[in-house]
Structures are given as C-alpha cells and as structure tokens.
Design an enzyme around this catalytic site. Structure first.
Site, short mmCIF file in Angstrom:
data_model
loop_
_atom_site.label_atom_id
_atom_site.label_comp_id
_atom_site.label_asym_id
_atom_site.label_seq_id
_atom_site.Cartn_x
_atom_site.Cartn_y
_atom_site.Cartn_z
N LYS A 75 0.84 -1.26 0.01
CA LYS A 75 0.05 0.02 0.01
C LYS A 75 0.89 1.33 -0.05
CE LYS A 75 -4.00 -2.05 2.55
NZ LYS A 75 -5.04 -1.54 3.48
N ASP A 111 -10.19 2.84 2.68
CA ASP A 111 -10.24 2.50 4.11
C ASP A 111 -10.93 3.43 5.04
OD1 ASP A 111 -9.24 -0.07 3.56
OD2 ASP A 111 -7.14 0.46 4.04
#
Ligand code: ATR
Length: 295
Positions: A75, A111
C-alpha cells in the site's frame, strides 16, 4: 497474460495485488457484485513480490486490467507510484485502490470511507457527540481510522499503542487533536469517549486478545473492532455484556470495496445482508448482526 486470454472478450477486469494474497476475501466480494449486477467482468488475485510490484503496477493496462486493489505489503509503495493520490491517500500515506484516467494512474485510500460507512450503517448516530474518541493501535489501519475521525469532526482522539513511539509519530502526523496515552494507561483514556476502536490485530483468531478494561467508557459509547475473524472478538463480547453498542469489522472490509467496484465497473454496489452472509459463509461464521437484532 495477453489480452486474448481475457474472457469474455471486452470484459472489464480488475484484481487485488498482494504478497501473499491467498487469504484475500476481495474476489469473493467483487465476484458477488459482478454476478448480482449481471456484469461480464472479472476480478482475481495476483501474487506479486515487492520487487516486482512497481513493474506490475505500471503494466496493469497492458495486462488488460482497468484497475486494482492493493493490499499488504504494497500500500505504501503504491502511494509512491501513482500519478495522483486522493486526499485520503495523501493523509494516510497509503493507496489501496487504483484506476486509470487516460494515461494517469490514480490512487485512493478507501479504508477511510469503509470505516465511516460501516459505523454509519451499523450504528446510526454513533457520531452524535464528536468530542472524544479512543483508538488502540498505530499501524496502517489506525492511520485510516484517525483520518476518518478527523474528517468527521472529532475534536479529540486519544491514542494508545504498545510501541509508544509509533503513536507519537501519528500524533505528529495528524496534529494537535491527537493525544497519546501510555500503553499502561490505556484503560483510563477511555473516560468520556463516545467511541472506542481497536485497530490492532489483537483478538484475531490465533492472536492474543486485547487486554483492556472497558469500565471507564460511558454507557452510551460505541465499540468497534476492525478484526472480523472471529466476528465477535472478546473485546466486542465484553462490550456487549456491558450493554454498549458494538460494531464488528466485517462491514469495513465490505464498504471499502465499494468505491473501486464503482470506478471499474460503473455501478455503485450496495453492502447488503446477503453480501455479508456470502462472505461469512466463506469465513465459516454466522451473522452477529442478525443474532443480536431485537426480536
Ligand atoms: P496494520 O497496518 O494492519 O494496522 P501493523 O502496522 O502491523 O498492521 O500494526 C499492527 C498493530 O497491532 C500495531 O499497533 C501493533 O502494535 P506495535 O506498533 O507495538 O507493534 C499492534 N499489535 C500487534 N500485536 C500486538 C501485541 N501482542 N500487543 C499489543 N499490540 C500489538
């Protein structure tokens, strides 16, 4: 893989990239939505090493992919590689969703949305008071959750992590609304907090449980665990026994997937009880939300 291997012809294709990737539930979620909406698309898993990741990411269009999810450990690397990162990704320093606008690779961090959307759906009014929230943990998940709480207008976030220097790093990153509490004083920091979130891996199947006395939390508080296997962690079980409102972590996983699906396949998908049941069946669990619904 050559474009001629794509089936059916012209089907839109996305994937999740990680190392390892076998455990990922993302294909189950996107596969469910593709089937539900009758879209002739595909979504699969791609195991890519950190060394190969930059090259793989740049090759996505030539491999026939319209975009991708990115998971552990890529990420942060994805954040460095995209041509443009959205506001959430910039704050968190990590990208989990990628699509293309012309030649440009765009990265988002969904997220943050997943965390907020899960609480909004599962515990309406959880943010009625935006004064104090408590966060346990200071990893990547904690960053997204702190960003979400700041965006939602919380004025004070109490943060505690076993490795206190990591909590301090997040306080430095996110500013004066974050207050660090010593790990030994984590129970006391819960006083007056309307929300507690566990962002650590503690409580996950096979991991130790989170040792945290909840008695300082107000009776009106909501407790959210981002762990979803088991669905009811020991933390949530103890919160429920105290009569607090609880929100499990599965919804965050489902809601964070929605923005990518919409980008790639053109339809905003819904997080429904049927999707939850579909993923839970794969996890070998039954539904906490259904079990604890008032009769
Ligand atoms: P993620 O990016 O998924 O949040 P991570 O960066 O590995 O994962 O962070 C895991 C979190 O769980 C951290 O806050 C970690 O605490 P440390 O920073 O002290 O490592 C926390 N964690 C993991 N195991 C723990 C344990 N046994 N006791 C306390 N905290 C733990």
């Amino acid at each position: 893989m050559s474009p001629s291997e794509l089936s059916p012809r012209n089907a839109r294709r996305a994937c999740v990239i990680g190392w390892p990737i076998a455990h990922s539930r993302s294909p189950l979620i996107h596969g469910y939505w593709l089937q539900h909406h009758g879209i002739a698309g595909a979504y699969d898993k791609q195991a890519v090493t950190p060394d190969d990741f930059p090259q793989f990411l740049r090759a996505l269009p030539s491999l026939g992919f319209v975009g991708a999810n990115v998971t552990v450990p890529h990420k942060e690397a994805a954040f460095d590689l995209v041509d443009h990162a959205d506001n959430a990704a910039q704050s968190v320093g990590a990208v989990n969703t990628i699509w293309f606008e012309g030649e440009r690779m765009i990265g988002a961090n969904t997220d943050v949305h997943g965390f907020l959307a899960n609480l909004d759906a599962a515990a309406p009014g959880w943010d009625a008071s935006r004064e104090k929230a408590a966060v346990i943990g200071a990893g990547g998940a904690a960053r997204a959750i702190i960003k979400g709480l700041l965006d939602r207008g919380f004025t004070s976030i109490h943060l505690s992590n076993r490795t206190e220097a990591r909590a301090q790093e997040l306080a430095d990153r996110f500013g004066p609304r974050i207050t660090c509490a010593d790990w030994d004083l984590r129970a006391a920091m819960l006083a007056d907090c309307s929300l507690l979130v566990n962002t650590t891996t503690l409580g996950m199947s096979g991991a130790p449980t989170l040792d945290l006395d909840l008695s300082a939390l107000p009776a009106s508080a909501t407790v959210n665990d981002i762990v979803y296997a088991p669905l009811e962690t020991e933390l949530l079980a103890r919160a429920r026994q105290r009569g607090l409102r609880i929100v499990d972590g599965l919804g965050m996983l489902l809601h964070q997937a929605a923005p990518g699906f919409e980008r790639w396949f053109g339809i905003a998908p819904e997080v429904t009880p049927e999707l939850r049941a579909h993923v839970l069946a794969d996890l070998g669990q039954s539904d906490l939300a259904a079990e604890h619904k008032p009769c």
